[in-house]
Design a protein around this motif. Structure first.
Motif, PDB file in Angstrom:
ATOM      1  N   ILE A  25       0.839  -1.199   0.000  1.00 33.98           N
ATOM      2  CA  ILE A  25       0.000   0.000   0.000  1.00 33.98           C
ATOM      3  C   ILE A  25       0.876   1.252   0.000  1.00 33.98           C
ATOM      4  O   ILE A  25       0.611   2.206  -0.736  1.00 33.98           O
ATOM      5  CB  ILE A  25      -0.971  -0.020   1.192  1.00 33.98           C
ATOM      6  CG1 ILE A  25      -1.994  -1.155   1.011  1.00 33.98           C
ATOM      7  CG2 ILE A  25      -1.674   1.324   1.351  1.00 33.98           C
ATOM      8  CD1 ILE A  25      -2.825  -1.447   2.236  1.00 33.98           C
ATOM      9  N   ARG A  26       1.930   1.263   0.793  1.00 35.05           N
ATOM     10  CA  ARG A  26       2.845   2.411   0.812  1.00 35.05           C
ATOM     11  C   ARG A  26       3.474   2.632  -0.558  1.00 35.05           C
ATOM     12  O   ARG A  26       3.592   3.770  -1.028  1.00 35.05           O
ATOM     13  CB  ARG A  26       3.944   2.208   1.854  1.00 35.05           C
ATOM     14  CG  ARG A  26       3.483   2.420   3.268  1.00 35.05           C
ATOM     15  CD  ARG A  26       4.659   2.356   4.248  1.00 35.05           C
ATOM     16  NE  ARG A  26       4.168   2.108   5.568  1.00 35.05           N
ATOM     17  CZ  ARG A  26       4.187   0.933   6.200  1.00 35.05           C
ATOM     18  NH1 ARG A  26       4.711  -0.128   5.621  1.00 35.05           N
ATOM     19  NH2 ARG A  26       3.691   0.807   7.404  1.00 35.05           N
ATOM     20  N   LYS A  27       3.889   1.558  -1.195  1.00 27.49           N
ATOM     21  CA  LYS A  27       4.495   1.684  -2.528  1.00 27.49           C
ATOM     22  C   LYS A  27       3.475   2.209  -3.535  1.00 27.49           C
ATOM     23  O   LYS A  27       3.822   3.002  -4.419  1.00 27.49           O
ATOM     24  CB  LYS A  27       5.054   0.338  -2.994  1.00 27.49           C
ATOM     25  CG  LYS A  27       6.345  -0.026  -2.293  1.00 27.49           C
ATOM     26  CD  LYS A  27       6.904  -1.341  -2.799  1.00 27.49           C
ATOM     27  CE  LYS A  27       8.206  -1.681  -2.101  1.00 27.49           C
ATOM     28  NZ  LYS A  27       8.797  -2.919  -2.591  1.00 27.49           N
ATOM     29  N   ASP A  28       2.226   1.789  -3.415  1.00 27.39           N
ATOM     30  CA  ASP A  28       1.192   2.277  -4.313  1.00 27.39           C
ATOM     31  C   ASP A  28       0.926   3.761  -4.066  1.00 27.39           C
ATOM     32  O   ASP A  28       0.744   4.538  -5.011  1.00 27.39           O
ATOM     33  CB  ASP A  28      -0.093   1.464  -4.149  1.00 27.39           C
ATOM     34  CG  ASP A  28      -1.043   1.632  -5.315  1.00 27.39           C
ATOM     35  OD1 ASP A  28      -0.574   1.734  -6.470  1.00 27.39           O
ATOM     36  OD2 ASP A  28      -2.265   1.665  -5.076  1.00 27.39           O
ATOM     37  N   GLN A  29       0.926   4.180  -2.797  1.00 24.95           N
ATOM     38  CA  GLN A  29       0.770   5.601  -2.483  1.00 24.95           C
ATOM     39  C   GLN A  29       1.913   6.406  -3.101  1.00 24.95           C
ATOM     40  O   GLN A  29       1.676   7.459  -3.695  1.00 24.95           O
ATOM     41  CB  GLN A  29       0.756   5.830  -0.971  1.00 24.95           C
ATOM     42  CG  GLN A  29      -0.520   5.406  -0.296  1.00 24.95           C
ATOM     43  CD  GLN A  29      -0.446   5.579   1.219  1.00 24.95           C
ATOM     44  OE1 GLN A  29       0.598   5.343   1.834  1.00 24.95           O
ATOM     45  NE2 GLN A  29      -1.551   5.982   1.815  1.00 24.95           N
ATOM     46  N   ASP A  30       3.142   5.920  -2.963  1.00 24.12           N
ATOM     47  CA  ASP A  30       4.301   6.602  -3.548  1.00 24.12           C
ATOM     48  C   ASP A  30       4.173   6.692  -5.063  1.00 24.12           C
ATOM     49  O   ASP A  30       4.472   7.726  -5.668  1.00 24.12           O
ATOM     50  CB  ASP A  30       5.600   5.887  -3.184  1.00 24.12           C
ATOM     51  CG  ASP A  30       5.968   6.003  -1.722  1.00 24.12           C
ATOM     52  OD1 ASP A  30       5.381   6.852  -1.009  1.00 24.12           O
ATOM     53  OD2 ASP A  30       6.844   5.229  -1.276  1.00 24.12           O
ATOM     54  N   ARG A  31       3.738   5.600  -5.672  1.00 30.39           N
ATOM     55  CA  ARG A  31       3.584   5.573  -7.128  1.00 30.39           C
ATOM     56  C   ARG A  31       2.545   6.593  -7.583  1.00 30.39           C
ATOM     57  O   ARG A  31       2.747   7.331  -8.547  1.00 30.39           O
ATOM     58  CB  ARG A  31       3.181   4.166  -7.585  1.00 30.39           C
ATOM     59  CG  ARG A  31       3.037   4.013  -9.097  1.00 30.39           C
ATOM     60  CD  ARG A  31       2.418   2.675  -9.463  1.00 30.39           C
ATOM     61  NE  ARG A  31       1.084   2.505  -8.923  1.00 30.39           N
ATOM     62  CZ  ARG A  31      -0.025   3.029  -9.467  1.00 30.39           C
ATOM     63  NH1 ARG A  31       0.044   3.762 -10.559  1.00 30.39           N
ATOM     64  NH2 ARG A  31      -1.209   2.822  -8.919  1.00 30.39           N
ATOM     65  N   LEU A  32       1.430   6.673  -6.854  1.00 31.73           N
ATOM     66  CA  LEU A  32       0.385   7.629  -7.219  1.00 31.73           C
ATOM     67  C   LEU A  32       0.851   9.068  -7.023  1.00 31.73           C
ATOM     68  O   LEU A  32       0.541   9.953  -7.836  1.00 31.73           O
ATOM     69  CB  LEU A  32      -0.881   7.366  -6.404  1.00 31.73           C
ATOM     70  CG  LEU A  32      -1.629   6.087  -6.760  1.00 31.73           C
ATOM     71  CD1 LEU A  32      -2.750   5.828  -5.756  1.00 31.73           C
ATOM     72  CD2 LEU A  32      -2.184   6.166  -8.175  1.00 31.73           C
ATOM     73  N   GLN A  33       1.617   9.318  -5.960  1.00 32.47           N
ATOM     74  CA  GLN A  33       2.147  10.655  -5.737  1.00 32.47           C
ATOM     75  C   GLN A  33       3.115  11.032  -6.858  1.00 32.47           C
ATOM     76  O   GLN A  33       3.057  12.147  -7.392  1.00 32.47           O
ATOM     77  CB  GLN A  33       2.844  10.749  -4.382  1.00 32.47           C
ATOM     78  CG  GLN A  33       3.394  12.140  -4.111  1.00 32.47           C
ATOM     79  CD  GLN A  33       4.149  12.224  -2.802  1.00 32.47           C
ATOM     80  OE1 GLN A  33       4.488  11.225  -2.188  1.00 32.47           O
ATOM     81  NE2 GLN A  33       4.423  13.442  -2.368  1.00 32.47           N
ATOM     82  N   LEU A  34       4.004  10.121  -7.226  1.00 32.33           N
ATOM     83  CA  LEU A  34       4.950  10.377  -8.312  1.00 32.33           C
ATOM     84  C   LEU A  34       4.210  10.620  -9.623  1.00 32.33           C
ATOM     85  O   LEU A  34       4.545  11.541 -10.379  1.00 32.33           O
ATOM     86  CB  LEU A  34       5.925   9.209  -8.460  1.00 32.33           C
ATOM     87  CG  LEU A  34       6.924   9.319  -9.610  1.00 32.33           C
ATOM     88  CD1 LEU A  34       7.783  10.568  -9.476  1.00 32.33           C
ATOM     89  CD2 LEU A  34       7.787   8.066  -9.675  1.00 32.33           C
ATOM     90  N   ARG A  35       3.179   9.832  -9.889  1.00 32.57           N
ATOM     91  CA  ARG A  35       2.392  10.013 -11.117  1.00 32.57           C
ATOM     92  C   ARG A  35       1.781  11.409 -11.150  1.00 32.57           C
ATOM     93  O   ARG A  35       1.802  12.092 -12.166  1.00 32.57           O
ATOM     94  CB  ARG A  35       1.306   8.945 -11.199  1.00 32.57           C
ATOM     95  CG  ARG A  35       0.491   9.003 -12.477  1.00 32.57           C
ATOM     96  CD  ARG A  35      -0.537   7.859 -12.517  1.00 32.57           C
ATOM     97  NE  ARG A  35      -1.158   7.764 -13.803  1.00 32.57           N
ATOM     98  CZ  ARG A  35      -2.218   8.479 -14.176  1.00 32.57           C
ATOM     99  NH1 ARG A  35      -2.760   9.361 -13.357  1.00 32.57           N
ATOM    100  NH2 ARG A  35      -2.729   8.327 -15.384  1.00 32.57           N
ATOM    101  N   GLY A  36       1.231  11.844 -10.003  1.00 28.75           N
ATOM    102  CA  GLY A  36       0.652  13.179  -9.932  1.00 28.75           C
ATOM    103  C   GLY A  36       1.680  14.268 -10.195  1.00 28.75           C
ATOM    104  O   GLY A  36       1.410  15.239 -10.914  1.00 28.75           O
ATOM    105  N   LEU A  37       2.873  14.109  -9.608  1.00 29.55           N
ATOM    106  CA  LEU A  37       3.940  15.086  -9.841  1.00 29.55           C
ATOM    107  C   LEU A  37       4.376  15.101 -11.305  1.00 29.55           C
ATOM    108  O   LEU A  37       4.613  16.168 -11.880  1.00 29.55           O
ATOM    109  CB  LEU A  37       5.135  14.785  -8.934  1.00 29.55           C
ATOM    110  CG  LEU A  37       4.909  15.006  -7.442  1.00 29.55           C
ATOM    111  CD1 LEU A  37       6.084  14.443  -6.642  1.00 29.55           C
ATOM    112  CD2 LEU A  37       4.691  16.472  -7.134  1.00 29.55           C
TER     113      LEU A  37
END
Length: 83
Positions: free
Chosen positions: A36-48
Motif C-alpha cells: 500500500i505504501r508503494k502504491d501511495q508513492d507511485r500515485l504521488q509520483l504520477r501526480g507530480l
C-alpha cells in the motif's frame, strides 16, 4: 491501528505467504502495508509527473542549459556558493 479483514482465493494467499517468508516480512500485514505504501508513492509520483508535464517549460534544455547546470554542480562540489 485499525484492523481490516480481506478474503483471498487460495492462490493469492499462497503467494502472499511465499512473499512473507522469502522477503523477510514478519507477517502478511507487514507485506500488505508495504504494498500500500508503494502504491501511495507511485500515485504521488504520477501526480507530480502529470503536473510537470502540464506546466510550461522553465528553460530550454539545450547545450547552454546543460553547460550552466554542469558549472553549478562543479562549483557546489568545490564548496562554492550555490546560485
Amino acid at each position: 491501528m485499525s484492523t481490516m479483514n480481506i478474503s483471498l482465493p487460495e492462490s493469492l494467499k499462497s503467494f502472499v505467504d511465499d512473499q512473507v517468508s522469502q522477503r523477510g516480512y514478519g507477517t502478511s500485514s507487514e507485506y500488505v502495508r508495504e504494498l500500500i505504501r508503494k502504491d501511495q508513492d507511485r500515485l504521488q509520483l504520477r501526480g507530480l509527473l502529470l503536473a510537470g508535464a502540464a506546466s510550461p517549460p522553465a528553460a530550454i534544455a539545450d547545450g547552454t542549459y546543460f553547460s550552466g547546470l554542469r558549472d553549478r554542480v562543479l562549483r557546489n562540489a568545490k564548496g562554492g556558493a550555490p546560485k
